[in-house]
Write an enzyme that holds these catalytic residues in place. Structure first.
Site, mmCIF file in Angstrom:
data_model
loop_
_atom_site.group_PDB
_atom_site.id
_atom_site.type_symbol
_atom_site.label_atom_id
_atom_site.label_comp_id
_atom_site.label_asym_id
_atom_site.label_seq_id
_atom_site.Cartn_x
_atom_site.Cartn_y
_atom_site.Cartn_z
ATOM 1 N N SER A 126 13.885 -67.130 17.099
ATOM 2 C CA SER A 126 13.566 -67.122 18.613
ATOM 3 C C SER A 126 14.358 -67.939 19.125
ATOM 4 O O SER A 126 14.785 -69.006 18.757
ATOM 5 C CB SER A 126 12.094 -67.678 18.482
ATOM 6 O OG SER A 126 11.650 -67.800 19.944
ATOM 7 N N ALA A 136 0.589 -70.643 29.965
ATOM 8 C CA ALA A 136 0.172 -70.675 31.418
ATOM 9 C C ALA A 136 -0.752 -69.978 31.641
ATOM 10 O O ALA A 136 -1.147 -69.337 32.983
ATOM 11 C CB ALA A 136 1.596 -70.163 32.177
ATOM 12 N N GLY A 137 -1.440 -69.330 30.662
ATOM 13 C CA GLY A 137 -2.786 -68.243 30.764
ATOM 14 C C GLY A 137 -2.419 -66.847 31.086
ATOM 15 O O GLY A 137 -2.854 -66.202 31.565
ATOM 16 N N SER A 195 1.019 -64.907 23.988
ATOM 17 C CA SER A 195 0.617 -64.776 22.512
ATOM 18 C C SER A 195 0.442 -63.320 22.521
ATOM 19 O O SER A 195 0.935 -62.719 21.440
ATOM 20 C CB SER A 195 -0.710 -65.731 22.201
ATOM 21 O OG SER A 195 -1.721 -65.241 23.341
ATOM 22 N N ASP A 198 -6.225 -59.114 26.512
ATOM 23 C CA ASP A 198 -4.775 -59.418 26.553
ATOM 24 C C ASP A 198 -4.084 -58.565 25.867
ATOM 25 O O ASP A 198 -2.907 -58.016 26.567
ATOM 26 C CB ASP A 198 -4.684 -60.793 26.017
ATOM 27 C CG ASP A 198 -5.495 -61.894 26.796
ATOM 28 O OD1 ASP A 198 -5.817 -61.595 28.059
ATOM 29 O OD2 ASP A 198 -5.446 -63.165 26.337
ATOM 30 N N TYR A 227 -13.106 -72.237 23.593
ATOM 31 C CA TYR A 227 -13.503 -70.869 23.665
ATOM 32 C C TYR A 227 -14.239 -70.438 22.513
ATOM 33 O O TYR A 227 -15.218 -69.564 22.901
ATOM 34 C CB TYR A 227 -11.855 -70.334 23.478
ATOM 35 C CG TYR A 227 -11.849 -68.914 23.743
ATOM 36 C CD1 TYR A 227 -11.437 -68.332 25.069
ATOM 37 C CD2 TYR A 227 -12.245 -68.228 22.741
ATOM 38 C CE1 TYR A 227 -11.372 -66.835 25.177
ATOM 39 C CE2 TYR A 227 -12.177 -66.624 23.040
ATOM 40 C CZ TYR A 227 -11.603 -66.296 24.132
ATOM 41 O OH TYR A 227 -11.595 -65.056 24.482
ATOM 42 N N SER A 267 -0.985 -64.757 28.763
ATOM 43 C CA SER A 267 -1.035 -64.355 27.433
ATOM 44 C C SER A 267 0.611 -63.975 26.729
ATOM 45 O O SER A 267 0.663 -62.818 26.353
ATOM 46 C CB SER A 267 -2.011 -63.248 27.417
ATOM 47 O OG SER A 267 -2.255 -63.109 26.154
ATOM 48 N N HIS A 325 -13.816 -64.106 30.788
ATOM 49 C CA HIS A 325 -14.900 -64.083 29.509
ATOM 50 C C HIS A 325 -15.645 -63.178 29.603
ATOM 51 O O HIS A 325 -16.768 -63.486 29.024
ATOM 52 C CB HIS A 325 -15.363 -65.710 29.730
ATOM 53 C CG HIS A 325 -14.393 -66.653 29.485
ATOM 54 N ND1 HIS A 325 -14.327 -67.300 28.141
ATOM 55 C CD2 HIS A 325 -13.686 -67.414 30.304
ATOM 56 C CE1 HIS A 325 -13.377 -68.257 28.329
ATOM 57 N NE2 HIS A 325 -13.017 -68.354 29.516
ATOM 58 N N THR A 326 -15.568 -61.955 30.061
ATOM 59 C CA THR A 326 -16.412 -61.067 29.933
ATOM 60 C C THR A 326 -15.904 -60.037 28.530
ATOM 61 O O THR A 326 -16.914 -59.213 28.090
ATOM 62 C CB THR A 326 -16.430 -60.117 31.170
ATOM 63 O OG1 THR A 326 -15.164 -59.888 31.615
ATOM 64 C CG2 THR A 326 -17.337 -60.821 32.305
HETATM 65 C C1 GLA Z 1 -8.117 -65.429 26.817
HETATM 66 C C2 GLA Z 1 -8.636 -64.568 25.883
HETATM 67 C C3 GLA Z 1 -9.165 -63.274 26.241
HETATM 68 C C4 GLA Z 1 -10.376 -63.367 27.235
HETATM 69 C C5 GLA Z 1 -9.804 -64.599 28.414
HETATM 70 C C6 GLA Z 1 -10.806 -65.009 29.061
HETATM 71 O O1 GLA Z 1 -7.193 -65.143 27.562
HETATM 72 O O2 GLA Z 1 -7.476 -64.318 24.872
HETATM 73 O O3 GLA Z 1 -9.497 -62.148 25.318
HETATM 74 O O4 GLA Z 1 -11.444 -63.693 26.839
HETATM 75 O O5 GLA Z 1 -9.303 -65.701 27.548
HETATM 76 O O6 GLA Z 1 -11.115 -63.909 30.171
#
Ligand code: GLA
Length: 373
Positions: A57, A111-112, A116, A160, A210, A114, A23-24
């Site tokens: 897909s 799953a975090g 996306s 990301d 977010y 990315s 979140h920076t």
């Molecule tokens: C998501 C967002 C990123 C970033 C993270 C947190 O992955 O897409 O831009 O802000 O959260 O660090």
């Protein structure tokens, strides 16, 4: 084939992990991400039409059919990543023509890591090659981020997309999201390794919360600005400034700002630790990040806290924290390689017992960014 571009391209587009700096990015601070060796593969071919596109897909019966002249958002989430990218590219270049595309993936969704950004950037990268659009890597990163803002409504930062495109094998990227200057830091952590534990939880408030966090940070900046006219983002602020503006901020905004400034400092401390091979300090910083995300930024959840707390009682784990936006997804763990298997087994058993959910895990190996095969 045209004299420009190619008939067919195959592109691999990776997911990302982030060592520290959560979140920076949208606060224009530092991040320390890298791509992983799990990716989405795109096979793209021209179909000799002006504007007709078909995207398939694997695993989805129905193809997405798009006319470039009439791009509009869909009710199906994954389609919006594609549509958003096509919209952003077509806005910039009418050299984009009809194509067909197949997508296959070994990247876990939600799953975090990315998936996306991998989807956005891989498509943009592939189309740039196929039609020789002349987009730079930086433009690919930015238009993919814009697609997410405009078609998904998530006001994400740049981390990301940047990591997915720009990463280098065996390195992490220290990116300054304000200047967009970056450097590659060698990542050698033997006899430790990175283990990702996927909570297989994805809470629905992730996207709305977010955007709320982003607004709260902006609120903090507006308050700081009154005293410190050169503070354009939280990356320009210090903890002293925040303390001095404490009475002007509501407690939530104060906590959010405090977390971001602390986290930004932690990224630089982590780079110093990595450069010295001081993994113990790196691990401690990761635990501090999780604590900040849990108590000050409030983007954790019971499942992620459980995983991090569990790891604290294990000597083979030097550090752990939730990774990415929060409210689900993975924790990233710095684990001794000799004890990684037994750690994964114990934490999986404990997690399933507590939540009746199966944990999945994989290793995070810093890998190359989007690649043309
Ligand atoms: C998501 C967002 C990123 C970033 C993270 C947190 O992955 O897409 O831009 O802000 O959260 O660090």
């Amino acid at each position: 084939m045209d004299d420009k571009g190619l008939d067919k391209v195959i592109v691999d587009s990776p997911g990302r992990i982030n060592i520290i700096g959560e979140h920076t990015d949208y606060n224009l601070g530092y991040v320390l991400p890298t791509a992983i060796d799990k990716r989405i593969r795109f096979t793209l071919e021209r179909n000799n039409t002006d504007t007709q596109c078909e995207i398939r897909s694997k695993g989805y019966e129905k193809a997405l059919v798009v006319d470039l002249k009439h791009i509009a958002p869909s009710n199906t989430q994954w389609e919006n990543y594609i549509l958003g990218v096509l919209y952003e590219i077509y806005k910039r270049s009418k050299e984009l023509k009809g194509f067909q595309c197949t997508i296959e993936s070994d990247l876990p969704v939600g799953a975090g890591v990315s998936s996306s950004a991998a989807l956005e950037c891989g498509l943009a990268f592939g189309l740039n090659e196929l039609f020789d659009l002349g987009l730079t890597k930086h433009e690919i990163v930015v238009l993919s981020r814009d697609a997410e803002h405009n078609y998904l409504g998530t006001k994400c930062g740049i981390m990301d997309q940047f990591a997915s495109v720009m990463s280098k094998k065996d390195h992490v990227i220290l990116l300054d999201c304000k200047s967009m200057e970056y450097s590659y830091i060698p990542f050698s952590i033997a006899p430790y390794k990175l283990v990702l534990l996927n909570s297989n939880i994805s809470h629905s408030l992730a996207s709305s919360e977010y955007n709320t966090r982003r607004k709260e940070c902006e609120e903090g900046v507006a308050i700081l600005l009154k005293k410190y006219p050169y503070v354009a983002s939280l990356s320009d602020a210090s903890l002293e400034m925040i303390k001095a503006s404490k009475t002007d901020m509501n407690p939530k905004v104060l906590d959010r700002c405090t977390y971001v400034v602390q986290e930004n400092n932690r990224v630089l401390d982590a780079v110093e630790a990595l450069n010295k091979g001081d993994l113990k300090t790196l691990g401690t910083l990761m635990y501090q990040t999780h604590e900040g995300l849990r108590t000050l930024y409030q983007v954790s959840c019971r499942e992620l806290d459980f995983l991090v707390d569990f790891s604290k009682n294990r000597v083979e784990v030097l550090g752990a924290r939730l990774m990415g936006g929060g409210f689900g997804g993975c924790t990233i763990n710095l684990v001794h390689e000799d004890a990684a298997d037994s750690f994964i087994q114990s934490v999986s058993e404990a997690y399933e017992k507590e939540f009746n959910i199966k944990l999945t895990s994989f290793e995070g190996h810093p890998s190359a960014g989007t690649t043309l095969l």
